[in-house]
Design a protein around this motif. Sequence first.
Motif, PDB file in Angstrom:
ATOM      1  N   MET A   1      12.618  37.923  44.941  1.00 31.72           N
ATOM      2  CA  MET A   1      12.884  36.516  44.648  1.00 31.72           C
ATOM      3  C   MET A   1      14.394  36.292  44.632  1.00 31.72           C
ATOM      4  N   ARG A   2      14.891  35.538  45.584  1.00 31.16           N
ATOM      5  CA  ARG A   2      16.338  35.314  45.710  1.00 31.16           C
ATOM      6  C   ARG A   2      16.615  33.807  45.768  1.00 31.16           C
ATOM      7  N   PHE A   3      17.633  33.405  45.010  1.00 35.82           N
ATOM      8  CA  PHE A   3      17.959  31.981  44.932  1.00 35.82           C
ATOM      9  C   PHE A   3      19.467  31.793  45.047  1.00 35.82           C
ATOM     10  N   ASP A   4      19.858  30.696  45.688  1.00 33.41           N
ATOM     11  CA  ASP A   4      21.288  30.398  45.784  1.00 33.41           C
ATOM     12  C   ASP A   4      21.748  29.436  44.703  1.00 33.41           C
ATOM     13  N   ARG A   5      20.880  29.112  43.746  1.00 36.17           N
ATOM     14  CA  ARG A   5      21.238  28.293  42.592  1.00 36.17           C
ATOM     15  C   ARG A   5      20.778  29.000  41.330  1.00 36.17           C
ATOM     16  N   SER A   6      21.704  29.220  40.425  1.00 30.88           N
ATOM     17  CA  SER A   6      21.365  29.891  39.175  1.00 30.88           C
ATOM     18  C   SER A   6      20.300  29.143  38.395  1.00 30.88           C
ATOM     19  N   SER A   7      20.343  27.814  38.441  1.00 37.98           N
ATOM     20  CA  SER A   7      19.374  27.030  37.678  1.00 37.98           C
ATOM     21  C   SER A   7      17.950  27.346  38.108  1.00 37.98           C
ATOM     22  N   MET A   8      17.735  27.605  39.397  1.00 36.40           N
ATOM     23  CA  MET A   8      16.401  27.932  39.883  1.00 36.40           C
ATOM     24  C   MET A   8      15.983  29.320  39.421  1.00 36.40           C
ATOM     25  N   ALA A   9      16.913  30.279  39.473  1.00 40.79           N
ATOM     26  CA  ALA A   9      16.601  31.637  39.040  1.00 40.79           C
ATOM     27  C   ALA A   9      16.293  31.679  37.548  1.00 40.79           C
ATOM     28  N   ILE A  10      17.068  30.946  36.767  1.00 37.00           N
ATOM     29  CA  ILE A  10      16.851  30.898  35.318  1.00 37.00           C
ATOM     30  C   ILE A  10      15.507  30.264  34.993  1.00 37.00           C
ATOM     31  N   GLN A  11      15.172  29.200  35.704  1.00 36.35           N
ATOM     32  CA  GLN A  11      13.896  28.537  35.458  1.00 36.35           C
ATOM     33  C   GLN A  11      12.727  29.458  35.767  1.00 36.35           C
ATOM     34  N   LEU A  12      12.814  30.220  36.850  1.00 36.40           N
ATOM     35  CA  LEU A  12      11.732  31.132  37.208  1.00 36.40           C
ATOM     36  C   LEU A  12      11.562  32.215  36.149  1.00 36.40           C
ATOM     37  N   ALA A  13      12.685  32.730  35.651  1.00 29.96           N
ATOM     38  CA  ALA A  13      12.598  33.728  34.583  1.00 29.96           C
ATOM     39  C   ALA A  13      12.005  33.111  33.317  1.00 29.96           C
ATOM     40  N   THR A  14      12.390  31.891  33.004  1.00 26.57           N
ATOM     41  CA  THR A  14      11.838  31.202  31.837  1.00 26.57           C
ATOM     42  C   THR A  14      10.332  31.032  31.965  1.00 26.57           C
ATOM     43  N   ASP A  15       9.865  30.839  33.184  1.00 28.23           N
ATOM     44  CA  ASP A  15       8.433  30.668  33.430  1.00 28.23           C
ATOM     45  C   ASP A  15       7.665  31.989  33.387  1.00 28.23           C
ATOM     46  N   GLY A  16       8.392  33.110  33.157  1.00 29.43           N
ATOM     47  CA  GLY A  16       7.720  34.398  33.033  1.00 29.43           C
ATOM     48  C   GLY A  16       7.460  35.110  34.329  1.00 29.43           C
ATOM     49  N   ALA A  17       8.249  34.813  35.369  1.00 27.35           N
ATOM     50  CA  ALA A  17       7.997  35.395  36.682  1.00 27.35           C
ATOM     51  C   ALA A  17       8.770  36.681  36.938  1.00 27.35           C
ATOM     52  N   GLY A  18       9.700  37.054  36.055  1.00 28.39           N
ATOM     53  CA  GLY A  18      10.463  38.266  36.289  1.00 28.39           C
ATOM     54  C   GLY A  18      11.688  38.352  35.405  1.00 28.39           C
ATOM     55  N   VAL A  19      12.567  39.310  35.758  1.00 28.47           N
ATOM     56  CA  VAL A  19      13.807  39.535  35.024  1.00 28.47           C
ATOM     57  C   VAL A  19      14.965  39.032  35.874  1.00 28.47           C
ATOM     58  N   VAL A  20      15.844  38.252  35.264  1.00 30.47           N
ATOM     59  CA  VAL A  20      16.986  37.720  35.968  1.00 30.47           C
ATOM     60  C   VAL A  20      18.261  38.294  35.368  1.00 30.47           C
ATOM     61  N   LEU A  21      19.207  38.651  36.224  1.00 30.11           N
ATOM     62  CA  LEU A  21      20.546  39.059  35.783  1.00 30.11           C
ATOM     63  C   LEU A  21      21.414  37.824  35.922  1.00 30.11           C
ATOM     64  N   GLU A  22      21.668  37.188  34.792  1.00 25.21           N
ATOM     65  CA  GLU A  22      22.279  35.864  34.896  1.00 25.21           C
ATOM     66  C   GLU A  22      23.285  35.586  33.791  1.00 25.21           C
ATOM     67  N   SER A  23      23.828  34.393  33.905  1.00 26.85           N
ATOM     68  CA  SER A  23      24.882  33.884  33.043  1.00 26.85           C
ATOM     69  C   SER A  23      24.313  33.316  31.749  1.00 26.85           C
ATOM     70  N   THR A  24      24.807  33.813  30.620  1.00 26.59           N
ATOM     71  CA  THR A  24      24.418  33.196  29.351  1.00 26.59           C
ATOM     72  C   THR A  24      25.048  31.808  29.202  1.00 26.59           C
ATOM     73  N   THR A  25      26.122  31.568  29.942  1.00 27.16           N
ATOM     74  CA  THR A  25      26.722  30.233  29.938  1.00 27.16           C
ATOM     75  C   THR A  25      25.734  29.201  30.453  1.00 27.16           C
ATOM     76  N   LEU A  26      25.026  29.564  31.512  1.00 28.18           N
ATOM     77  CA  LEU A  26      24.070  28.639  32.109  1.00 28.18           C
ATOM     78  C   LEU A  26      22.706  28.692  31.431  1.00 28.18           C
ATOM     79  N   ALA A  27      22.389  29.812  30.796  1.00 29.00           N
ATOM     80  CA  ALA A  27      21.071  29.973  30.174  1.00 29.00           C
ATOM     81  C   ALA A  27      21.144  29.885  28.653  1.00 29.00           C
ATOM     82  N   LEU A  28      22.232  29.335  28.120  1.00 22.75           N
ATOM     83  CA  LEU A  28      22.426  29.344  26.669  1.00 22.75           C
ATOM     84  C   LEU A  28      21.325  28.588  25.935  1.00 22.75           C
TER      85      LEU A  28
END
Length: 329
Positions: free
Chosen positions: A220-247
Amino acid sequence: MLKDINLNAMNHFEAVARLGGISKAAEELGVSPSAVSQQIRQFEQQMGVRLFKREKRRLSLTLDGERLFQTTTQAFRMMRDVRSAIQRQRETRHFILRVSPSFAVRWLSPRLKSFLELAPNWDMRIDAAPDFSDFETEVVDLDLRYGEGGWTGLNEEPVVHDLVLPMCSPGYLEELRELSGDPIGQLRQARLIDSVKTHYRWDFWLARHGIMGERMIYPMRFDRSSMAIQLATDGAGVVLESTTLALNELERGALVPLSTAFEAIRFPAYWLVSPARHTSRRIVRIFSDWMREEGAAHDARAAALITSFGCRIREQRGRQLPGEEYLTE
């Protein structure tokens, strides 16, 4: 012809007809009633018709006067509207900012109200775009850039640090813990969500932690962090992401760190960038001061949250693996 029309007299006529009397028109125009009456007489002489009927010290429009009034009042209203628009435009000051899309939506937008209170008379335009500004060819006051700095020929200042670590939903974490009690083993079983334009990506992070193997793939690859964070929030996997954007997701428990065994990497991520000549502009100084305060408050808030989970924070300053091209977030 228009040049033969006494526009001053027409202005007096329009005011009398609109306000319904000479005294009111005189008050609006700032002249004496006798001056208004004189202008009306001259205008009637010029037009060759009577424009008002005078009955018992009251004025009413004649048919010709009514026709003329409908035209003149519309013309004067349009002229007043244009004048007001020109004055507002002259008084309005413009500020144009370019910022990366995910940061604009998730971090900047919720805070903008406090900035607008500092600069209420400014007309602000924000371009949420991944491309950096070309200050020599584009009309942009300031860039709020994601990256590592080092933009040649430009003034730059880091204002927001980032904390990056693996995150997932609590439900997905429970699924992984049923498969393995070891965080590395959990990662080997996990679906990894990749944000392809972030500064730290899975291939770099996994190599740094010595976690390699055939199962380490991220479909699962995304060019927008917001999409990757949302997918992880939905329980679809583990994301290596920014706590700034996922605070927000971390604070309300929709996302949690995968494990306290993994440190959060902290680095200066968001920068104010512009030509040096722009830094003397008042609005740029106001926005920069505001960003420093907001950035410092955010950094403290994010660090406190991550440590409350039991995660350690490691300072990092540098690029990705050698040879990998840096991409904007």
